[in-house]
Design an enzyme around this catalytic site. Structure first.
Site, PDB file in Angstrom:
ATOM      1  N   SER A 102       0.813  -1.208   0.000  1.00  0.00           N
ATOM      2  CA  SER A 102       0.000   0.000   0.000  1.00  0.00           C
ATOM      3  C   SER A 102       0.851   1.265   0.000  1.00  0.00           C
ATOM      4  CB  SER A 102      -0.965  -0.040   1.193  1.00  0.00           C
ATOM      5  OG  SER A 102      -1.928   0.968   1.091  1.00  0.00           O
ATOM      6  N   ASP A 243      -1.123   1.511  -4.010  1.00  0.00           N
ATOM      7  CA  ASP A 243      -1.956   0.442  -4.577  1.00  0.00           C
ATOM      8  C   ASP A 243      -3.336   0.926  -4.988  1.00  0.00           C
ATOM      9  OD1 ASP A 243      -2.965   0.723  -1.965  1.00  0.00           O
ATOM     10  OD2 ASP A 243      -3.550  -1.381  -1.856  1.00  0.00           O
ATOM     11  N   ASP A 245      -5.950   2.253  -3.371  1.00  0.00           N
ATOM     12  CA  ASP A 245      -7.181   2.122  -2.576  1.00  0.00           C
ATOM     13  C   ASP A 245      -7.417   3.329  -1.679  1.00  0.00           C
ATOM     14  OD1 ASP A 245      -5.302   1.719  -0.570  1.00  0.00           O
ATOM     15  OD2 ASP A 245      -6.187  -0.143   0.177  1.00  0.00           O
TER      16      ASP A 245
END
Length: 445
Positions: A102, A243, A245
């Protein structure tokens, strides 16, 4: 429920080559997951990754482990986490696997799983996988080995999905947008999405080299995009993490619009259209200003523990649709099963178009209260939060703040730290209150 040894709240994560994040573990994890997932009768798993150089290594190891367990593997290459969740559903795969850490630096990596409906893997399945990890690896017979293929049109499929969340009768023509891809998994996706919707796009953080992901760019490093919005005279900026998100935004004045403000925009827009179901879920770290602004609109607000997993759990429990974190994890269950930075940005832009308003105008009714966070390191087994001195300091501050302030004390889940958070109307007063409690924590440590 049994204690998990490997899986945390967001899969397995750590420094590459040490601890858990080794190719050996990835191979065994692929095999163990394959053993558990194959019990359902479906033998197809999708793998996506971000742009870290170690992703190649872990992809190969997972691929080998899953194949050894008899599962067919479909590789997506570098794709955002929410794209893996989406394509897992559309390909009717048994699971999706994301190789990513992430917003962490390039030298970290992680592995997380999605179930066949695109949601995070159930805790009980993670425990079953951990149980298989303890067993010796046994390859299936040669004729039962899984095959590996590549999804050649994954990028195009996901771009069309993202665009489908924007009103068909609207365009972004006339908008100048800076898009920061954090040198991560959205580098070849996000700029194309917003350009195809009609915007003029200035892309930054779109040249990954394997080691520059999240390096002074992206949703956790906002200085560059704020500067670029101002120098380019852009209408707004959209910053994503490694990533994809997570999202943060920037208005035309170069001011950061965080996850709490994005939630406010989405809730107001949904209510105006009569599609808001229930209220909004934030976390213990959500700004009190969000709570107060939603109260003024008679929109219910609930807080979960910190982490998008817990936001999702509370959304499902309450049967609400919109939730997220101030860090930029935004969930809208009418538009996906997991946090999606690109889709969240599209939904904000749709609200701007519907209301013919700027970001500044949409966030103006919400007053963000000053918030101070102080981290206090402690040693030993003693819990400073059980100290009478700390409790007294907290009670004193809460009494002085009244209804226009808030105190939150919590232990870090990853470090020996007590996090002291104080909110209120005046920054200097809030800072003094936070330091008062922090001093009490230090003396009790």
């Amino acid at each position: 429920m049994s204690e998990r040894k490997f899986f945390g709240t967001d899969g397995i994560r750590g420094k590459v080559g040490s601890g858990q994040m080794t190719p050996e573990l990835a191979l065994k994890l692929g095999w163990a997951a394959g053993r558990v997932l194959s019990r359902s009768g479906t033998n197809k798993v999708i793998i996506g990754k971000d742009t870290r150089i170690s992703g190649y290594m872990f992809e190969s190891a997972l691929e080998a482990g899953l194949s050894a367990a008899g599962l067919n593997v479909m590789l997506m290459g570098p794709m955002p986490t929410p794209a893996v969740a989406y394509l897992t559903r559309t390909f009717r795969a048994e699971a999706g696997v994301v190789i990513s850490a992430s917003h962490n630096p390039y030298y970290d990596n992680g592995i997380k799983f999605f179930s066949n409906d695109g949601s995070k893997l159930d805790d009980n399945l993670e425990l079953e996988i951990e149980a298989e990890l303890e067993k010796p690896l046994e390859c299936v017979e040669s004729h039962l080995l899984g095959k590996v293929s590549r999804i050649e049109d994954a990028r195009g499929r996901y771009i069309e999905y993202c665009k489908g969340n924007f009103p068909a009768d609207q365009t972004l023509t006339g908008l100048k947008i800076v898009v920061d891809c954090a040198h991560g998994a959205t580098y070849h996706i996000a700029p194309a999405v917003f350009r195809e919707l009609g915007a003029e796009v200035i892309a930054i953080g779109d040249k990954p080299n394997g080691v520059n992901i999240n390096d002074k760019v992206g949703a956790t490093s906002m200085a560059k995009i704020c500067e670029t919005v101002l120098t380019e005279g852009a209408d707004l900026g959209i910053a994503l993490d490694g990533d994809g998100d997570r999202i943060m935004m920037v208005n035309s004045r170069g001011e950061v619009i965080d996850g709490d403000q994005i939630l406010y925009i989405l809730a107001c827009d949904a209510k105006a259209r009569g599609v808001l179901r229930g209220g909004v879920v934030g976390t213990l770290m959500s700004n009190l200003g969000l709570d107060l602004a939603l109260q003024a609109l008679d929109i219910p607000f609930a807080r979960s523990k910190v982490g998008d997993r817990y936001v999702m759990e509370l959304l499902k429990e309450l049967d609400w649709r919109i939730g997220g974190e101030n860090s930029g994890h935004i969930l809208n269950l009418d538009h996906g099963t997991t946090g999606d930075g690109i889709v969240a940005g599209i939904l904000v832009l749709a609200a701007m178009r519907r209301q013919n308003a700027t970001l500044e105008q949409l966030t103006a009714p919400m007053e963000m209260l000053p918030q101070v966070l102080v981290n206090v390191r402690f040693e030993g087994e003693h819990d400073p939060l059980s100290s009478d001195k700390v409790k007294a300091a907290q009670a004193q501050v809460e009494s002085q703040l009244g209804a226009r302030g808030r105190v939150l004390l919590r232990k870090s889940g990853t470090e020996p730290l007590i996090r002291v958070m104080v909110e209120g109307d005046d920054h200097n007063t809030v800072l003094a209150h936070a330091n008062l409690i922090a001093d009490a924590v230090k003396s009790a440590s």
